[in-house]
Design a protein around this motif. Structure first.
Motif, mmCIF file in Angstrom:
data_model
loop_
_atom_site.group_PDB
_atom_site.id
_atom_site.type_symbol
_atom_site.label_atom_id
_atom_site.label_comp_id
_atom_site.label_asym_id
_atom_site.label_seq_id
_atom_site.Cartn_x
_atom_site.Cartn_y
_atom_site.Cartn_z
ATOM 1 N N ARG A 1 0.979 -1.318 -0.052
ATOM 2 C CA ARG A 1 0.010 -0.081 0.004
ATOM 3 C C ARG A 1 0.951 1.058 -0.113
ATOM 4 N N GLY A 2 2.207 1.140 0.026
ATOM 5 C CA GLY A 2 3.008 2.279 -0.203
ATOM 6 C C GLY A 2 3.709 2.843 1.180
ATOM 7 N N TYR A 3 3.356 2.122 2.062
ATOM 8 C CA TYR A 3 3.871 2.376 3.361
ATOM 9 C C TYR A 3 5.260 1.627 4.013
ATOM 10 N N ASN A 4 6.229 2.442 4.371
ATOM 11 C CA ASN A 4 7.450 1.728 4.831
ATOM 12 C C ASN A 4 7.506 1.751 6.287
ATOM 13 N N LEU A 5 7.545 0.668 6.589
ATOM 14 C CA LEU A 5 7.570 0.155 8.082
ATOM 15 C C LEU A 5 8.968 0.018 8.554
ATOM 16 N N GLN A 6 9.578 0.943 9.114
ATOM 17 C CA GLN A 6 11.222 0.617 9.422
ATOM 18 C C GLN A 6 11.589 0.985 11.056
ATOM 19 N N SER A 7 10.482 1.251 11.805
ATOM 20 C CA SER A 7 10.555 1.408 13.182
ATOM 21 C C SER A 7 11.176 0.111 14.075
ATOM 22 N N ARG A 8 11.709 0.412 15.058
ATOM 23 C CA ARG A 8 12.143 -1.134 15.912
ATOM 24 C C ARG A 8 11.159 -1.163 17.113
ATOM 25 N N ALA A 9 10.761 -2.190 17.357
ATOM 26 C CA ALA A 9 10.080 -2.313 18.658
ATOM 27 C C ALA A 9 10.664 -1.903 19.871
ATOM 28 N N ARG A 10 9.980 -1.365 20.677
ATOM 29 C CA ARG A 10 10.365 -0.965 21.935
ATOM 30 C C ARG A 10 9.092 -1.035 23.156
ATOM 31 N N GLN A 11 9.391 -1.020 24.206
ATOM 32 C CA GLN A 11 8.392 -1.045 25.353
ATOM 33 C C GLN A 11 8.014 0.331 25.675
ATOM 34 N N VAL A 12 6.740 0.459 25.956
ATOM 35 C CA VAL A 12 6.253 1.878 26.449
ATOM 36 C C VAL A 12 6.983 2.073 27.815
ATOM 37 N N THR A 13 6.910 3.366 28.109
ATOM 38 C CA THR A 13 7.551 3.846 29.463
ATOM 39 C C THR A 13 6.659 4.755 30.046
ATOM 40 N N GLU A 14 6.769 4.789 31.254
ATOM 41 C CA GLU A 14 6.020 5.912 31.893
ATOM 42 C C GLU A 14 6.187 7.286 31.484
ATOM 43 N N ASN A 15 7.541 7.624 30.948
ATOM 44 C CA ASN A 15 7.916 8.776 30.522
ATOM 45 C C ASN A 15 7.003 8.905 29.203
ATOM 46 N N ASP A 16 6.764 8.078 28.389
ATOM 47 C CA ASP A 16 5.949 8.410 27.060
ATOM 48 C C ASP A 16 4.610 8.932 27.507
ATOM 49 N N LEU A 17 3.826 8.646 28.594
ATOM 50 C CA LEU A 17 2.612 9.361 28.887
ATOM 51 C C LEU A 17 2.863 10.679 29.098
ATOM 52 N N HIS A 18 4.242 11.179 29.969
ATOM 53 C CA HIS A 18 4.398 12.489 30.128
ATOM 54 C C HIS A 18 4.825 13.473 28.640
ATOM 55 N N GLU A 19 5.621 12.791 27.776
ATOM 56 C CA GLU A 19 5.958 13.499 26.607
ATOM 57 C C GLU A 19 4.898 13.438 25.611
ATOM 58 N N HIS A 20 3.897 12.539 25.315
ATOM 59 C CA HIS A 20 3.097 12.577 24.103
ATOM 60 C C HIS A 20 1.674 13.267 24.382
ATOM 61 N N HIS A 21 1.309 14.072 23.485
ATOM 62 C CA HIS A 21 -0.354 14.738 23.783
ATOM 63 C C HIS A 21 -1.289 13.737 23.597
ATOM 64 N N LEU A 22 -1.070 12.539 22.516
ATOM 65 C CA LEU A 22 -2.057 11.733 22.439
ATOM 66 C C LEU A 22 -1.560 10.340 22.451
ATOM 67 N N VAL A 23 -1.908 9.347 23.131
ATOM 68 C CA VAL A 23 -1.516 7.959 23.248
ATOM 69 C C VAL A 23 -2.676 7.216 22.752
ATOM 70 N N LEU A 24 -2.663 6.447 21.401
ATOM 71 C CA LEU A 24 -3.882 5.776 21.293
ATOM 72 C C LEU A 24 -3.585 4.371 21.248
ATOM 73 N N VAL A 25 -4.207 3.659 22.081
ATOM 74 C CA VAL A 25 -3.873 1.923 22.184
ATOM 75 C C VAL A 25 -4.956 1.385 21.404
ATOM 76 N N MET A 26 -4.615 0.104 20.856
ATOM 77 C CA MET A 26 -5.329 -0.465 19.703
ATOM 78 C C MET A 26 -6.492 -1.343 20.276
ATOM 79 N N ASP A 27 -6.534 -1.625 21.653
ATOM 80 C CA ASP A 27 -7.570 -2.593 22.017
ATOM 81 C C ASP A 27 -7.684 -2.499 23.368
#
Length: 161
Positions: A65-91
């Protein structure tokens, strides 16, 4: 210039749904001329796949579909919640598993289910395609394309873009 809107996608292992959401969103953000105004990351509630590329089946379906997925997996951290304006979970499971990272219950409003942003699909959750067949990955991409369009509209409203 205002600071970029920081967006985080979260799924279980960060090798199927959330990196695909990250890739779809990056492409849409670039097409909409919002590169530099939105930062996009993904993470998993578990760390089993940390450092790995997204699942090969998801990369293949996304590439078609024309999307390039190159990110590397990582585990969420407590700091992620502080740093991001919106956190979207899949389920709902991801939602339950991310809540303990919000120790002081100050980020609940920004942690939302991804499918809240879908307009063409009625799904409540983005299903995990890991144990299914090829069609599962296609369905996930359908949902992600729909919801990411809604997320862009949300960001435009939030940022006045």
């Amino acid at each position: 210039m205002t600071e970029p809107f920081r967006l985080l996608f979260v799924c279980l292992g960060n090798i199927c749904r959330s990196p695909a959401a990250e890739g779809v969103m990056r492409t849409l953000v670039e097409r909409e001329g919002l590169a530099g105004r939105v930062t996009i990351r993904s993470a998993g509630t578990g760390g089993w796949h940390a450092g790995n590329l997204p699942d090969a089946r998801m990369r293949s379906a996304a590439q078609n579909r024309g999307y390039n997925l190159q990110s590397r997996a990582r585990q969420v951290t407590e700091n992620d919640l502080h740093e991001h304006h919106l956190v979207l979970v899949m389920d709902e499971q991801n939602l339950r598993e991310i809540r303990p990272y919000d120790r002081e219950s100050q980020h609940a409003a920004k942690i939302r289910l991804f499918c809240e942003f879908c307009s063409d699909h009625d799904a409540a959750e983005v299903p995990d395609p890991y144990y299914g067949g090829e069609q599962g990955f296609e369905h996930v991409l359908d949902l992600l394309e729909d919801g990411c369009r809604g997320v862009i509209e949300h960001i435009r409203q939030q940022q006045g873009l």
